[in-house]
Scaffold this active site. Structure first.
Site, PDB file in Angstrom:
ATOM      1  N   LYS A   1     -13.419 -20.809 -57.232  1.00 55.03           N
ATOM      2  CA  LYS A   1     -13.253 -18.998 -58.940  1.00 55.03           C
ATOM      3  C   LYS A   1     -14.844 -18.790 -58.039  1.00 55.03           C
ATOM      4  O   LYS A   1     -14.449 -17.456 -57.803  1.00 55.03           O
ATOM      5  CB  LYS A   1     -13.032 -19.924 -59.993  1.00 55.03           C
ATOM      6  N   THR A   2     -15.949 -19.379 -57.989  1.00 54.50           N
ATOM      7  CA  THR A   2     -16.946 -19.087 -57.805  1.00 54.50           C
ATOM      8  C   THR A   2     -17.220 -18.675 -57.016  1.00 54.50           C
ATOM      9  O   THR A   2     -18.075 -17.511 -55.886  1.00 54.50           O
ATOM     10  CB  THR A   2     -18.825 -20.141 -58.141  1.00 54.50           C
TER      11      THR A   2
ATOM     12  N   ASP B   1     -19.250 -16.579 -64.925  1.00 59.53           N
ATOM     13  CA  ASP B   1     -18.337 -17.782 -64.984  1.00 59.53           C
ATOM     14  C   ASP B   1     -17.980 -18.395 -67.615  1.00 59.53           C
ATOM     15  O   ASP B   1     -18.689 -18.123 -67.178  1.00 59.53           O
ATOM     16  CB  ASP B   1     -19.276 -18.945 -64.260  1.00 59.53           C
TER      17      ASP B   1
ATOM     18  N   THR C   1     -11.552 -21.858 -67.066  1.00 57.05           N
ATOM     19  CA  THR C   1     -10.372 -22.982 -66.651  1.00 57.05           C
ATOM     20  C   THR C   1      -9.807 -22.685 -68.046  1.00 57.05           C
ATOM     21  O   THR C   1      -8.303 -22.970 -67.744  1.00 57.05           O
ATOM     22  CB  THR C   1     -11.166 -24.427 -67.099  1.00 57.05           C
TER      23      THR C   1
ATOM     24  N   ARG D   1     -13.741 -28.953 -54.510  1.00 53.87           N
ATOM     25  CA  ARG D   1     -14.963 -29.556 -54.543  1.00 53.87           C
ATOM     26  C   ARG D   1     -15.020 -31.050 -54.564  1.00 53.87           C
ATOM     27  O   ARG D   1     -16.108 -31.459 -54.055  1.00 53.87           O
ATOM     28  CB  ARG D   1     -15.800 -29.150 -55.947  1.00 53.87           C
TER      29      ARG D   1
END
Length: 350
Positions: free
Chosen positions: A74-75, A119, A168, A227
């Site tokens: 997302k980032t 975020d 999330t 990640r």
């Protein structure tokens, strides 16, 4: 679990808990443009069209809502949107915004057609949400000057900007806020082929050598999350540098993951501990999230956001109205029969 065996998500080699230093180290692996971003095919195609159309019209991109589990990009997508729009980006997280003046300070300094990324937007305070409503719709903010009877409201104009919100927990975002996003992007877990491509790309950037079969095996053990794949790749690079002349082979992957407590299904020690606790202490369930979190020494949020989704997706755990229950597949994984007794063979690692 005794005191010597206490274990938290921060100890986990596959943890997706945000840490500033980890984020800094991962920046070199982040793709900069959509063409380099692996997976999420439909999302990328749609986003590419929206960005090109806005760029051709010379307008700011519509406000964009990114939803998905931790570690899926997302980032990274927020940065890619800024790069594709040839715009500046300002990044923050909702917990860092404490008072209206914090948000106002950022909004009054954004530039025309820039990207403002928040975020964990589900953790935004109500007073800040209300300020965002006007900023997103009218590109203005209301500011109170003075106190008491002499107080007055001044409306401050803002440049046209794009708010990119990531979460999330989409259900925890208030309806008035979520409805103000014109573009909704839901990120899904990655399949093994997509993760393999990410691992091969990251290995090239890190200048480490990994065999094709080893990349496939690592991808399968990365819980569908880029990640985690990148973090495990870095750890396996360490094993390879010391044990195998810097070449990551299938044997190195098996050896390294076993040392890290990760099995050939991508489950780590805490995953198995959660399943074993439900079986040993609660007869396979049902058990509530609060009770389970205390038993395994994890925060409820970590349990629900990180561990449970993958265990449910893989068919080891199920949620019922009465609580969490393990499945027959979990008994088989742990080498137990349905009564929770140990079977002779417990081959859960490589």
């Amino acid at each position: 679990m005794n005191d010597d065996e206490k274990y938290t998500s921060e100890d986990s080699p596959v943890s997706v808990t945000f840490q500033a230093q980890d984020e800094k180290n991962e920046n070199i692996l982040r793709p900069q443009y959509l063409e380099d971003f692996q997976g999420q095919k439909q999302l990328k195609e749609n986003l590419s069209i929206f960005i090109k159309a806005a760029r051709d019209r010379g307008e700011s991109l519509d406000h964009t809502f990114l939803v998905g589990p931790p570690g899926l990009g997302k980032t990274t997508l927020a940065s890619i949107i800024a790069n594709e729009m040839h715009s500046e980006i300002r990044m923050t997280s909702a917990p860092a915004l404490d008072k209206p003046k914090d948000l106002a300070g950022i909004l009054t300094n954004v530039t025309e057609n820039s990207i403002f990324f928040i975020d964990e937007i589900h953790r935004l305070k109500p007073a800040l949400e209300e300020m965002l409503y006007i900023a997103m719709e009218d590109f203005e903010i209301d500011w109170v000057i003075g106190q008491g009877p002499s107080a007055r409201t001044m409306r401050i104009p803002l440049p046209k900007f794009t708010l990119v919100g990531a979460t999330t927990k989409a259900g925890a975002v208030s309806t008035p806020l979520s409805e103000r996003f014109g573009i909704n992007c839901h990120l899904e877990y990655y399949d093994d082929a997509e993760l393999k491509n990410i691992i091969l790309r990251s290995a090239t950037i890190l200048k480490c050598h990994i065999e094709d079969d080893a990349a496939s095996l690592l991808a399968h053990c990365s819980r569908g999350t880029p990640r985690i794949a990148n973090r495990l790749l870095k750890r396996l690079r360490d094993f390879a540098d010391i044990l195998n002349d810097s070449l990551i082979t299938t044997d190195i992957v098996k050896h390294g993951l076993t040392k890290l407590g990760i099995d050939n299904n991508g489950l780590e020690r805490q995953d198995r501990n959660i399943l074993k606790t439900i079986i040993d202490f609660y007869d396979g369930g049902p058990v509530g999230a609060d009770t389970l979190s205390i038993s395994v020494g994890e925060a409820v949020e970590t349990l629900e956001d990180f561990y449970e989704p993958y265990l449910i997706q893989q068919g080891y755990l199920k949620r019922t109205p009465r609580g969490r229950c393990v499945t027959l597949k979990a008994y088989e994984l742990l080498g137990m029969n349905a009564e929770g007794k140990k079977n002779a063979d417990q081959g859960i690692l490589f």
